[in-house]
Design a protein around this motif. Structure first.
Motif, PDB file in Angstrom:
ATOM      1  N   LEU A  59       6.335  11.937   0.611  1.00  0.00           N
ATOM      2  CA  LEU A  59       5.565  10.750   0.983  1.00  0.00           C
ATOM      3  C   LEU A  59       6.443   9.730   1.694  1.00  0.00           C
ATOM      4  O   LEU A  59       6.004   9.095   2.668  1.00  0.00           O
ATOM      5  N   VAL A  72      -0.658   2.930   0.640  1.00  0.00           N
ATOM      6  CA  VAL A  72      -0.645   4.039  -0.316  1.00  0.00           C
ATOM      7  C   VAL A  72      -1.566   3.729  -1.481  1.00  0.00           C
ATOM      8  O   VAL A  72      -1.531   2.630  -2.035  1.00  0.00           O
ATOM      9  N   ARG A  81       5.533   8.330   5.393  1.00  0.00           N
ATOM     10  CA  ARG A  81       5.318   6.910   5.676  1.00  0.00           C
ATOM     11  C   ARG A  81       6.247   6.415   6.781  1.00  0.00           C
ATOM     12  O   ARG A  81       5.859   5.586   7.599  1.00  0.00           O
ATOM     13  N   PRO A 133       3.606   5.186  10.054  1.00  0.00           N
ATOM     14  CA  PRO A 133       3.486   3.898   9.353  1.00  0.00           C
ATOM     15  C   PRO A 133       2.093   3.297   9.386  1.00  0.00           C
ATOM     16  O   PRO A 133       1.797   2.408   8.558  1.00  0.00           O
ATOM     17  N   GLY A 193       7.772   0.647  -0.129  1.00  0.00           N
ATOM     18  CA  GLY A 193       7.201   1.979  -0.062  1.00  0.00           C
ATOM     19  C   GLY A 193       5.928   2.122  -0.851  1.00  0.00           C
ATOM     20  O   GLY A 193       5.132   3.026  -0.629  1.00  0.00           O
ATOM     21  N   GLY A 229      -1.266   0.607   7.453  1.00  0.00           N
ATOM     22  CA  GLY A 229      -1.035   1.715   6.538  1.00  0.00           C
ATOM     23  C   GLY A 229      -0.868   1.251   5.106  1.00  0.00           C
ATOM     24  O   GLY A 229      -0.729   0.062   4.815  1.00  0.00           O
ATOM     25  N   GLU A 257      -0.727   5.001   8.936  1.00  0.00           N
ATOM     26  CA  GLU A 257      -1.670   5.827   8.189  1.00  0.00           C
ATOM     27  C   GLU A 257      -1.820   5.348   6.749  1.00  0.00           C
ATOM     28  O   GLU A 257      -0.897   4.791   6.154  1.00  0.00           O
ATOM     29  N   ARG A 258      -3.003   5.608   6.212  1.00  0.00           N
ATOM     30  CA  ARG A 258      -3.249   5.430   4.787  1.00  0.00           C
ATOM     31  C   ARG A 258      -3.021   6.762   4.084  1.00  0.00           C
ATOM     32  O   ARG A 258      -3.375   7.816   4.612  1.00  0.00           O
ATOM     33  N   PHE A 259      -2.446   6.693   2.900  1.00  0.00           N
ATOM     34  CA  PHE A 259      -2.159   7.894   2.116  1.00  0.00           C
ATOM     35  C   PHE A 259      -2.745   7.756   0.710  1.00  0.00           C
ATOM     36  O   PHE A 259      -2.755   6.665   0.134  1.00  0.00           O
TER      37      PHE A 259
END
Length: 263
Positions: free
Chosen positions: A17, A236, A21, A25, A259, A234, A27-29
């Motif tokens: 992950l 998490v 990331r 940077p 992070g 982005g 993007e959504r995770f």
């Protein structure tokens, strides 16, 4: 904006992950830890396949993911071919121990591979190893208990196991006949890199799969027209089949507050 699913049996996939990331940077995770069932590496294929299917189904149903990174070498070896057949429109990225990059990096042509017993026993790994066996000498070390010790942050046990398995891997160094490249064949192991380094010395190259996986994820999303735009924010989301608090603590410990930024 749909998220990218990232899943592992526990917290080890957080190392992947982190690479994702850095490369993506915007993007959504959604990171899913199947913690009550970890570690997969000491389980049979049928067990791993059942859990991989269950987690994938939950990520699709509950989070509507647009792609999936199976951030677990064991789950990839046991189940990625089934996931591709069952979800043909979902971009899928799996992991395998980074033997090819290790061959490219090694000068002494002696490489050690630390991995779970399940990964080393898999047909997928056997095929990869056989394809490269004439290019380097590989010492394969099944690291029973190491993923679990990292998972629960048992630092004394991690130190003891790292010393044992590095000793089993051979003599490290840059001279002829010495192992100059170490493959970290489980996503948990990068979190023990400092401890492993105590026993290999500074000159030995460590190879893991985070950066190549991030690059492949970028390529697949771009090809599918699913990359987030530069204006996207982005972040998490953490999820688990067990209590969330241990995963949150591990993410904070290993990724830091930046992070762990929620999006």
């Amino acid at each position: 904006m749909a998220a990218i699913g990232v899943f592992d049996s526990g917290v080890g996939g957080l190392s992947v992950l982190a690479a994702l990331r850095a490369a993506l940077p915007h993007e959504r995770f959604v990171y899913f830890a199947d913690t009550p069932y970890a570690p997969y590496g000491e389980r049979g294929d049928a067990y791993v396949i059942e859990r991989t299917r269950a987690v994938t189904g939950e990520l699709i149903a509950q989070h509507g993911i647009k792609a999936l990174v199976v951030a677990c070498n064991t789950a990839t070896a046991a189940a990625i071919h089934l996931l591709r057949a069952e979800h043909p429109t979902l971009p899928l990225v799996g992991l395998e121990p980074a033997l090819k990059p290790a061959v490219a990096a090694s000068r002494t042509r002696r490489i050690a591979v630390l991995a779970t017993r399940g990964t080393l026993a898999s047909a997928k790994f056997a095929a990869l190893h056989a394809a490269l066996a004439d290019q380097a000498h590989f010492t394969l070390v099944p690291c029973d208990g190491l993923a679990r010790a990292i998972e629960v942050d048992d630092r004394a046990q991690v130190a003891s196991l790292c010393e044992r398995y590095v000793h089993q891997a051979g003599h490290f160094g840059s001279a002829d006949g010495q192992v100059d490249t170490l493959v970290l064949g489980c996503t948990h192991y990068p979190f023990a890199a400092e401890e492993l380094r105590r026993h290999t010395g500074a000159a030995v190259r460590f190879i893991d799969t985070g950066a190549p996986v991030a690059q492949q994820t970028h390529r697949l999303l771009q090809a599918a027209g699913r990359l987030a735009g530069p204006q996207a924010i982005g972040g998490v989301t953490l999820a688990s089949s067990g209590p969330l608090e241990p995963l949150q603590a591990a993410a904070l410990r290993w990724l830091g507050p930046a992070g762990l930024h929620q999006g």
